[in-house]
Design an enzyme around this catalytic site. Structure first.
Site, PDB file in Angstrom:
ATOM      1  N   GLN A  71       0.823  -1.212   0.000  1.00 47.63           N
ATOM      2  CA  GLN A  71       0.000   0.000   0.000  1.00 47.63           C
ATOM      3  C   GLN A  71       0.858   1.264   0.000  1.00 47.63           C
ATOM      4  OE1 GLN A  71      -2.704  -1.873   3.432  1.00 47.63           O
ATOM      5  NE2 GLN A  71      -3.374   0.168   2.817  1.00 47.63           N
ATOM      6  N   HIS A  72       0.214   2.382  -0.281  1.00 47.00           N
ATOM      7  CA  HIS A  72       0.698   3.753  -0.024  1.00 47.00           C
ATOM      8  C   HIS A  72       1.804   4.298  -0.931  1.00 47.00           C
ATOM      9  CE1 HIS A  72      -1.404   3.344   3.822  1.00 47.00           C
ATOM     10  NE2 HIS A  72      -0.595   2.364   4.185  1.00 47.00           N
ATOM     11  N   ASP A 225      -2.156  -4.880  -0.441  1.00 47.21           N
ATOM     12  CA  ASP A 225      -1.836  -6.263  -0.049  1.00 47.21           C
ATOM     13  C   ASP A 225      -2.617  -6.747   1.172  1.00 47.21           C
ATOM     14  OD1 ASP A 225      -0.326  -4.656   1.653  1.00 47.21           O
ATOM     15  OD2 ASP A 225       1.589  -5.608   1.193  1.00 47.21           O
TER      16      ASP A 225
HETATM   17  O1  LIG Z   1       1.687   0.155   4.928  1.00 46.23           O
HETATM   18  C1  LIG Z   1       1.148  -0.919   5.093  1.00 46.23           C
HETATM   19  C2  LIG Z   1      -0.252  -0.999   5.571  1.00 46.23           C
HETATM   20  O2  LIG Z   1      -0.822   0.247   5.843  1.00 46.23           O
HETATM   21  C3  LIG Z   1       1.926  -2.173   4.813  1.00 46.23           C
HETATM   22  O3  LIG Z   1       1.262  -3.308   5.290  1.00 46.23           O
HETATM   23  C4  LIG Z   1       2.257  -2.266   3.327  1.00 46.23           C
HETATM   24  O4  LIG Z   1       1.067  -2.539   2.609  1.00 46.23           O
HETATM   25  C5  LIG Z   1       3.372  -3.249   3.024  1.00 46.23           C
HETATM   26  O5  LIG Z   1       3.031  -4.558   3.288  1.00 46.23           O
HETATM   27  P1  LIG Z   1       4.020  -5.832   3.272  1.00 46.23           P
HETATM   28  O6  LIG Z   1       4.983  -5.676   2.153  1.00 46.23           O
HETATM   29  O7  LIG Z   1       4.652  -5.920   4.607  1.00 46.23           O
HETATM   30  O8  LIG Z   1       3.084  -6.981   3.026  1.00 46.23           O
END
Ligand SMILES: O=C(CO)[C@@H](O)[C@H](O)COP(=O)(O)O
Ligand SMILES: Nc1ncnc2c1ncn2[C@@H]1O[C@H](COP(=O)(O)OP(=O)(O)O)[C@@H](O)[C@H]1O
Length: 456
Positions: A71-72, A225
């Site tokens: 995300q983000h 994700d």
């Molecule tokens: O920033 C967040 C949720 O807000 C993280 O959960 C990212 O989405 C990255 O996820 P992973 O690579 O650890 O699965």
């Protein structure tokens, strides 16, 4: 057999699963690594996706594809659709000052929680755009459109059409889209950047994003994700999922949007049309990687060591803020060891303290959700560690269920692809591989010692 593909383009790697759309049976899979760092050129994600697809036997016989991704991340494109600068990822903390400024400028945390369901910290895209406008004004000026990692990959699979699409789940992590109203808050983008760039169209959960340039598979909307993981693991009302990947996350599913003015719970939307209140830490599986490195052992070796030490690690506490921290919001914090004595100066105690410290951060995340879970499900790369699975109940103070190890983000994306094909009102229900239950007595004093150490 009709085949669907699901992609997980997460922080450390890209994974692709190809499944039977009807039964969900796994047919083929592939993976490829991503580069290190909190600033990554999106071309690396594209290269990894191609590698993972090739390893999974290609997409020629696949009817629909969907992309789940971290995300983000801020992806800025110029007027020709070229990437303006490497993407700043969710775990890049350079925009912490911008986040604090934006929170103050809108009138405080409550105003943000009411506007977009979340109080932005450095992870949120809106803060990265403020950082860009302030620190790289030329790049900000060249930015015609802004999108997220999964939007960009879906757009690339479609052959770079004129418009870019996203979904509710990923849009809810930008800080300029409201899960409660389903609308962009362009005034907040204006506040961050001084103008409003072009934004992706926000699709419904089973709406088509396009058609793959090569092979003609339908493209589902994709999502963040965590939203994909919720779908992949078959989350039910009352479940809390704890994911131990690069990030640590604890999330619940909800019929109503949330707005936590304390800023601990992000009020995300999910990939089904509902909501996904979520607490995220920056320090999860990599804390174990770092501990294994320091001890000169493999992940299996770390697990064996940790399980040989007593519960509570003889008073040794590892505060795991190795990348700063997001929850609590301490972007400049570092990790530390507390309570070191001759009696606990052993590899076994250090290994266990690393596992317990990381899990204490996640126990706080679980508590911050403010729900009494019917089931706690443990997923992500870190859940492959036997020590994590066995120690988690002693830290969380409740049993945990561990689904058969798998790629639940990619699986959730594959379900989205099957959902698009089915045209049904709800996503398909695929038989899961079952769960293993872990129980253990809570470790007396552990979380109190952790809280004391984390506050120093
Ligand atoms: O920033 C967040 C949720 O807000 C993280 O959960 C990212 O989405 C990255 O996820 P992973 O690579 O650890 O699965
Ligand atoms: N058996 C294991 N024991 C401990 N950690 C593991 C094990 N297997 C994988 N991991 C860790 O899981 C992490 C990757 O998890 P994953 O959920 O794929 O992350 P992401 O989705 O953020 O890329 C890595 O840091 C890796 O070291």
């Amino acid at each position: 057999m009709t085949l669907v593909a699901g992609v997980d383009s997460s922080t450390q790697s890209c994974k692709v699963v190809i499944r039977d759309a009807e039964s969900g049976a796994l047919v083929r899979e592939g993976r490829a690594p991503h580069p290190e760092g909190t600033e990554v050129h999106p071309d690396h994600w594209w290269t990894a996706l191609q590698g993972a697809i090739e390893q999974a036997g290609g997409l020629a016989d696949v009817a629909a594809v969907s992309v789940g991704a971290q995300q983000h991340g801020m992806v800025c494109l110029d007027e020709n659709g070229e990437v303006v600068r490497p993407a700043l990822l969710w775990n890049d903390t350079r925009s912490a000052g911008a986040a604090a400024d934006l929170v103050a400028e809108l009138g405080g945390p409550k105003a943000w929680a009411e506007a977009v369901g979340s109080v932005p910290v450095a992870s949120f895209t809106v803060t990265k755009l403020r950082w860009l406008a302030r620190e790289e004004p030329d790049n900000a000026r060249r930015t015609r459109s802004v999108c997220l990692p999964h939007d960009w990959l879906t757009w690339r699979l479609a052959g770079r059409p004129d418009t870019i699409a996203t979904d509710r789940g990923d849009a809810s992590g930008t800080g300029y889209w409201s899960p409660a109203t389903g609308e962009y808050r362009t005034d907040l983008l204006e506040l961050a950047m001084g103008r409003v760039p072009e934004l992706p169209r926000v699709l419904g959960p089973a709406e088509q994003a396009g058609t793959a340039e090569h092979g003609g598979a339908l493209l589902a909307p994709g999502t963040g994700d965590n939203m994909a993981a919720a779908l992949g693991v078959g989350m039910r009302p009352g479940d809390v999922v704890v994911s131990i990947g690069t990030s640590g996350t604890a999330f619940a599913c909800s019929e109503t949007p949330s707005a936590d003015a304390a800023g601990l719970v992000a009020g995300f939307a999910d990939a089904t049309g509902r909501y996904l209140p979520l607490v995220c830490t920056l320090n999860a599986a990599r804390v174990l990687d770092a501990a294994a490195r320091m001890l000169g052992v493999t992940p299996q070796g770390l697990s064996d060591l940790a399980l040989r030490a007593p519960a509570g690690s003889g008073g040794l506490v590892l505060v795991p803020y190795l990348e700063g921290e997001r929850t609590p919001n301490r972007p400049d914090a570092t990790g530390s060891l507390h309570g070191l004595r001759l009696s606990n100066s052993s590899p076994e105690h250090l290994a266990r303290a690393a596992v317990e410290g990381m899990l204490c951060g996640l126990a706080d995340a679980l508590d911050a959700l403010g729900v009494e879970p019917a089931r706690v499900l443990l997923i992500g790369g870190g859940a492959r560690s036997e020590a994590v699975r066995r120690i988690a109940p002693t830290v969380f103070g409740r049993p945990v269920l561990v689904p058969t190890p798998g790629e639940y983000v990619a699986d959730g994306a594959a379900k989205q692809a099957a959902w698009l094909l089915s045209g049904e009102p709800e996503p398909p229900h695929w038989e899961s591989g079952g769960t293993e239950r872990y129980e253990g007595d809570p470790t007396p004093g552990l979380r109190e010692r952790y809280h004391e150490a984390a506050q120093e």
